[in-house]
Every structure is written in C-alpha cells, then in structure tokens.
Design a protein around this motif. Structure first.
Motif, PDB file in Angstrom:
ATOM      1  N   VAL A  67       0.841  -1.203   0.000  1.00 48.08           N
ATOM      2  CA  VAL A  67       0.000   0.000   0.000  1.00 48.08           C
ATOM      3  C   VAL A  67       0.874   1.250   0.000  1.00 48.08           C
ATOM      4  N   TYR A  68       1.938   1.234   0.797  1.00 39.07           N
ATOM      5  CA  TYR A  68       2.868   2.365   0.824  1.00 39.07           C
ATOM      6  C   TYR A  68       3.487   2.595  -0.558  1.00 39.07           C
ATOM      7  N   ALA A  69       3.885   1.511  -1.225  1.00 39.76           N
ATOM      8  CA  ALA A  69       4.496   1.634  -2.554  1.00 39.76           C
ATOM      9  C   ALA A  69       3.507   2.236  -3.551  1.00 39.76           C
ATOM     10  N   LEU A  70       2.241   1.846  -3.463  1.00 36.42           N
ATOM     11  CA  LEU A  70       1.243   2.413  -4.377  1.00 36.42           C
ATOM     12  C   LEU A  70       0.964   3.876  -4.072  1.00 36.42           C
ATOM     13  N   VAL A 135       9.769  -6.569  -2.850  1.00 30.04           N
ATOM     14  CA  VAL A 135      10.417  -7.838  -2.504  1.00 30.04           C
ATOM     15  C   VAL A 135      11.642  -7.589  -1.620  1.00 30.04           C
ATOM     16  N   GLY A 136      12.465  -6.620  -1.977  1.00 26.48           N
ATOM     17  CA  GLY A 136      13.670  -6.336  -1.203  1.00 26.48           C
ATOM     18  C   GLY A 136      13.362  -5.819   0.191  1.00 26.48           C
ATOM     19  N   ALA A 137      12.467  -4.852   0.284  1.00 20.26           N
ATOM     20  CA  ALA A 137      12.129  -4.285   1.589  1.00 20.26           C
ATOM     21  C   ALA A 137      11.474  -5.330   2.490  1.00 20.26           C
ATOM     22  N   SER A 138      10.584  -6.123   1.929  1.00 15.39           N
ATOM     23  CA  SER A 138       9.928  -7.179   2.711  1.00 15.39           C
ATOM     24  C   SER A 138      10.938  -8.213   3.172  1.00 15.39           C
ATOM     25  N   SER A 139      11.836  -8.601   2.289  1.00 11.47           N
ATOM     26  CA  SER A 139      12.837  -9.612   2.639  1.00 11.47           C
ATOM     27  C   SER A 139      13.740  -9.133   3.765  1.00 11.47           C
TER      28      SER A 139
END
Length: 164
Positions: A67-70, A135-139
C-alpha cells in the motif's frame, strides 16, 4: 444485494483464516527475546520457525509495504486505476457494439484502445522497480526480524510434535 453478501462472506473467511494467524504486538515486538544467532545453523532454524509462527504478521508487513508503494507512486496508482477502471467500464457500459456515425465500435476495439494507452502508461510508471523494491524491503524486514527473535519455549515442543 447478492454481491454484498458475497463480499461480506469473503471478508469474514479472510478474517477467520489470515487474521487469526496474527500474533499480538507484545509478542511480535518482544525486545527481551532479541539476540544474535550463534551461527548460520541457528539463524536458519530461527528463520524457519519464525516465518511459520509469525506468518500472519509478516503478511501484514508485506501488505502495508505494498500500500505504501502504491501511495508513494502516483503514476503507478493512476495507470492501474486507468486499466482496472477501463475494464470495468467497458464490461458494464459497452457489452454490445455501438454505431457512432459511420463507424461500429466493438468491445474488442475498446479493449485494444485501452491496451494501446494503458500498457505504455503502466510501463512508464515502473511497476517492475516497485515490485523489486517491495520484494527487497519485505525480505530485509522479515528475514531480519526472523533471524534476531529467539523462538519461544513452544518451539521445542513443535519439533517433538513433528517427529511423532
């Protein structure tokens, strides 16, 4: 009315399955259980256990980051809204061919126009970069948390229960 009942049932089943796996914040942010793993084997076992144990919390982290990315990428939000809104509008308002002057406008030609405008707009808004950021931030967040949080006492019983 039937669609409202369907949405309500879907939300109820989502809440029962996914949100029931959420651990309380006091357990998720328990700073007393933070420690550095002794070696790679211990880090791997912590990651394996914690990703299963905190799966609901980690799913929530990914959803919040998405949601933040959007929100922080307005062009991506506009292009996705244009494509989704275009599909919905074409399906709802133009199911049959229309005569405009000498031209017949079909659903196929409307979809073609939507793709010709929407796909370059979507490509320009860099969804691939946003995906890899997500993907990177979540990982980093998930693996970092799973590595430093010591599993609780219940993890010892989980390995006994798995071997039985």
């Amino acid at each position: 009315m039937d669609a409202v009942i369907r949405v309500t049932n879907t939300l109820k089943s989502f809440r029962e399955t996914r949100l029931s796996a959420l651990r309380p914040p006091s357990e998720f942010f328990d700073y007393q259980r933070i420690s550095r793993p002794a070696d790679l084997n211990q880090a791997t076992s912590r990651i394996t256990y914690n990703t299963k144990y905190f799966s609901g919390n980690y799913g929530l982290i990914v959803a919040v980051l998405a949601v933040y990315a959007l929100i922080t990428s307005p062009l991506l939000l506009i292009s996705l809204g244009f494509l989704v809104g275009g599909f919905a509008a074409i399906n709802r308002f133009a199911p049959e061919p229309m005569q405009v002057g000498d031209h017949v406008i079909t659903q196929k030609s409307l979809y073609t126009a939507l793709f010709v405008i929407g796909l370059p707009l979507l490509w320009w808004s860099s969804p691939i970069g946003t995906f890899f950021w997500l993907v990177g931030a979540s990982s980093v967040l998930i693996l970092g948390h799973a590595t430093v949080i010591e599993p609780g006492i219940e993890s010892e019983y989980a390995t006994v229960q798995d071997s039985v």
